[in-house]
Design a protein around this motif. Sequence first.
Motif, short mmCIF file in Angstrom:
data_model
loop_
_atom_site.label_atom_id
_atom_site.label_comp_id
_atom_site.label_asym_id
_atom_site.label_seq_id
_atom_site.Cartn_x
_atom_site.Cartn_y
_atom_site.Cartn_z
N UNK A 130 8.99 -24.81 7.61
CA UNK A 130 9.16 -23.60 6.79
C UNK A 130 8.09 -23.53 5.70
N UNK A 131 6.88 -23.92 6.03
CA UNK A 131 5.81 -23.94 5.04
C UNK A 131 5.29 -22.53 4.75
N UNK A 132 4.54 -22.45 3.67
CA UNK A 132 4.05 -21.15 3.22
C UNK A 132 3.10 -20.52 4.23
N UNK A 133 2.30 -21.36 4.93
CA UNK A 133 1.28 -20.81 5.83
C UNK A 133 1.90 -19.85 6.86
N UNK A 134 3.05 -20.22 7.38
CA UNK A 134 3.69 -19.36 8.40
C UNK A 134 4.42 -18.20 7.76
N UNK A 135 5.03 -18.50 6.61
CA UNK A 135 5.83 -17.49 5.94
C UNK A 135 5.00 -16.27 5.53
N UNK A 136 3.75 -16.51 5.14
CA UNK A 136 2.94 -15.40 4.63
C UNK A 136 2.06 -14.76 5.69
N UNK A 137 2.07 -15.30 6.90
CA UNK A 137 1.21 -14.76 7.95
C UNK A 137 1.66 -13.35 8.34
N UNK A 138 0.75 -12.38 8.34
CA UNK A 138 1.16 -11.01 8.67
C UNK A 138 1.51 -10.82 10.14
N UNK A 139 1.18 -11.82 10.98
CA UNK A 139 1.52 -11.70 12.40
C UNK A 139 2.71 -12.60 12.77
N UNK A 140 3.29 -13.30 11.78
CA UNK A 140 4.58 -13.97 12.00
C UNK A 140 5.65 -12.96 11.61
N UNK A 141 6.87 -13.24 11.95
CA UNK A 141 7.99 -12.32 11.74
C UNK A 141 7.85 -11.51 10.44
N UNK A 142 7.78 -10.20 10.58
CA UNK A 142 7.53 -9.34 9.42
C UNK A 142 8.62 -8.28 9.32
N UNK A 143 9.46 -8.43 8.29
CA UNK A 143 10.55 -7.47 8.08
C UNK A 143 10.05 -6.39 7.13
N UNK A 144 9.60 -5.29 7.72
CA UNK A 144 9.01 -4.23 6.91
C UNK A 144 9.99 -3.68 5.88
N UNK A 145 11.29 -3.56 6.27
CA UNK A 145 12.27 -2.98 5.34
C UNK A 145 12.32 -3.81 4.05
N UNK A 146 12.30 -5.15 4.18
CA UNK A 146 12.36 -6.01 2.98
C UNK A 146 11.11 -5.82 2.13
N UNK A 147 9.95 -5.80 2.80
CA UNK A 147 8.70 -5.67 2.05
C UNK A 147 8.61 -4.30 1.37
N UNK A 148 9.10 -3.27 2.05
CA UNK A 148 9.09 -1.93 1.44
C UNK A 148 10.01 -1.91 0.23
N UNK A 149 11.17 -2.54 0.37
CA UNK A 149 12.13 -2.55 -0.74
C UNK A 149 11.54 -3.28 -1.95
N UNK A 150 10.92 -4.42 -1.69
CA UNK A 150 10.28 -5.17 -2.78
C UNK A 150 9.18 -4.34 -3.44
N UNK A 151 8.43 -3.59 -2.62
CA UNK A 151 7.26 -2.87 -3.13
C UNK A 151 7.64 -1.57 -3.82
N UNK A 152 8.56 -0.83 -3.21
CA UNK A 152 8.83 0.52 -3.71
C UNK A 152 10.20 0.65 -4.38
N UNK A 153 11.01 -0.40 -4.27
CA UNK A 153 12.33 -0.34 -4.91
C UNK A 153 13.33 0.43 -4.09
N UNK A 154 12.89 1.07 -3.02
CA UNK A 154 13.83 1.77 -2.15
C UNK A 154 13.21 1.80 -0.75
N UNK A 155 13.97 2.21 0.21
CA UNK A 155 13.37 2.27 1.55
C UNK A 155 13.20 3.72 2.02
N UNK A 156 13.30 4.66 1.08
CA UNK A 156 13.03 6.07 1.38
C UNK A 156 11.63 6.13 1.99
N UNK A 157 11.50 6.67 3.17
CA UNK A 157 10.25 6.44 3.89
C UNK A 157 9.80 7.64 4.72
N UNK A 158 8.51 7.92 4.60
CA UNK A 158 7.85 8.78 5.58
C UNK A 158 7.42 7.82 6.68
N UNK A 159 8.08 7.88 7.82
CA UNK A 159 7.88 6.82 8.82
C UNK A 159 6.47 6.78 9.39
#
Length: 361
Positions: free
Chosen positions: A54-83
């Motif tokens: 569970x090291x950082x190298x894999x966790x931050x890789x953009x081609x390893x499992x990427x939950x866009x909803x979580x990243x959007x929530x962290x970035x924008x505070x909501x998931x209101x989205x123009x898809x």
Amino acid sequence: MGECGVGNNSAARLKKNIISTGLCSGCGACIGYCPYIKCYGERVAVIHDCKISEGTCYRICPRASTKYADLRKETFGSIELDMVLGNYEMISFARACDESIRRRGQYGGVVTALSILALETGIFDCALMTGGNFNGAKPIIAACAGDMLACAGSKYTASPNLSLFQEAVKKGFKNIGVIGRPCQVTAARKMQQVTEIKGEKISFIIGLFCMGSFSPEFYQFIKFKGLDKYEIMDIPGDVVFKRKSKETCLPFEEIREYIRDSCLICYDPLSELADLSVGSTESDYGWNTLITRTAKGVKLVEHAIVNGVIEIKEYPGKLLPLLRKAVFNKKKRVLERPDATYLKLSAREKEFFLVTGGGSK
Ligand SMILES: Cc1cc2nc3c(=O)[nH]c(=O)nc-3n(C[C@H](O)[C@H](O)[C@H](O)COP(=O)(O)OP(=O)(O)OC[C@H]3O[C@@H](n4cnc5c(N)ncnc54)[C@H](O)[C@@H]3O)c2cc1C
């Protein structure tokens, strides 16, 4: 056991699932975090076994499992989205007011002008950027306006800029800017989720539009063709190389094979998670398309307009459907690929592209 029977060792998973499969985007994020991962030019390699799971190298890789909803929530505070276009506040044409920046910039020089302003106003104290030229991109820690101006112009290869994050931290920079391709923006957002030591952080992200970057073999191709003598490369459709009054052009089909495999599974051509995104206008090459996304992005752009750093004009209504269509089709193509398994999207989002087929949102 972890994915693909390689255990939970992160570097081994990175090697097996991302690097060996050709899915590495060359963003550079993993390199900065681990002494056992190196880049040779724009190729990333794990050079030694590492026992950390569970090291950082894999966790931050953009081609390893990427939950866009979580990243959007962290970035924008909501998931209101123009898809299609992602969350945004404003879309406009923009260009740098300073003619010398425009002359050096790929299009309107907006990225360079806004980077210099962000530096001068303390939004970041350095930025990870790309120096060199199209014939040899080079990651750079840019900490003065001159360095930033020298980075102007697009290099259509990977340039692992994020590999310099830890070096910037060691040099004492506390607020680090990231200028990068969409994969680098995603990695930077993932890096922001990692507990950072001593308060150093990624404080602002400018994302580029990107429909794909070229593999290291592209450098050999342009050398072989004698195109390395040119100074500027652009892709307004076909591929154009320019120097002084000379110009030559190649059909895009001749270089298509050099697009990195990793780009074929990229779901994010507009850097949706950035504070602001910048691309071409596809119509007037003295201007950029500028998308402001976060409150921080809006604030910087407003400050830039008021202070005569950039000027904006209305995004032509007739172009919006064309931009939407290009992005919609790219996302749909990616979702149809069986190897785009890193993408973790809601059923609603997948349905939007694969079943219901678009609409305005
Ligand atoms: C690989 C790649 C593919 C692209 N594809 C598209 C596309 O399909 N459609 C589109 O509209 N626009 C695309 N762009 C973006 C476009 O080329 C311009 O970068 C963008 O419009 C900003 O223009 P500007 O005049 O403001 O840039 P400038 O003011 O000249 O600044 C350019 C900035 O880009 C950074 N940069 C250059 N090369 C790289 C690189 N390889 N990786 C990370 N950062 C880099 C530099 O550090 C510099 O800060 C792509 C860019 C790249 C690098």
